[in-house]
Design an enzyme around this catalytic site. Structure first.
Site, PDB file in Angstrom:
ATOM      1  CD  GLU A 128      -2.858   1.157   0.013  1.00  0.00           C
ATOM      2  OE1 GLU A 128      -3.023   2.234  -0.604  1.00  0.00           O
ATOM      3  OE2 GLU A 128      -3.418   0.093  -0.319  1.00  0.00           O
TER       4      GLU A 128
ATOM      5  CD  GLU B 172      -2.992   5.451  -5.962  1.00  0.00           C
ATOM      6  OE1 GLU B 172      -3.245   6.208  -5.005  1.00  0.00           O
ATOM      7  OE2 GLU B 172      -3.706   4.475  -6.260  1.00  0.00           O
TER       8      GLU B 172
END
Length: 132
Positions: free
Chosen positions: A77, A84
């Protein structure tokens, strides 16, 4: 004697840089858990799994599997969030290649979650069935 002093000085500076790198890493974890909603979900679920581990008194080997899965998913994550963020920085506008990169990173997290759920079922399902 002066060569030894220089070497020791370099080692001291190197250690200082290593400790400073930990500061950056902890800051990254703080950003992850403060700003990324999915990381908060992973932590919430992880706490539940840890509680279940104590309740069902899982073995040392089971603890290793569970802890590795928790660490794996949270690390994935963090990498996904980093990808991102850098993608959005490099290309704020919509771009098909950026979408592909972000989807691949999200897919890696999903794969880690799926494997972790399977491991969780292997560890906990027999214990849950035994209770009922």
């Amino acid at each position: 004697m002066s060569i030894l002093f220089i070497f020791m000085r370099q080692e001291k500076d190197s250690l200082r840089r290593r400790f400073k790198s930990f500061k950056y890493a902890f800051n990254g974890m703080k950003i992850l858990f403060r700003e990324e909603p999915n990381a908060k979900i992973h932590v919430f679920i992880s706490v539940g799994v840890l509680v279940a581990g104590f309740v069902f008194r899982i073995s040392a080997g089971e603890w290793m599997a569970v802890l590795l899965c928790i660490g794996w998913v949270i690390a994935l994550e963090a990498l996904n969030s980093a990808i991102e963020n850098i993608s959005d920085f490099v290309s704020p506008e919509k771009h098909e290649m950026i979408k592909k990169i972000k989807d691949l990173a999200a897919g890696a997290v999903l794969l880690g979650v799926i494997v972790s759920v399977i491991v969780g079922l292997i560890v906990f399902l027999p214990k849950i069935i035994a209770v009922f």
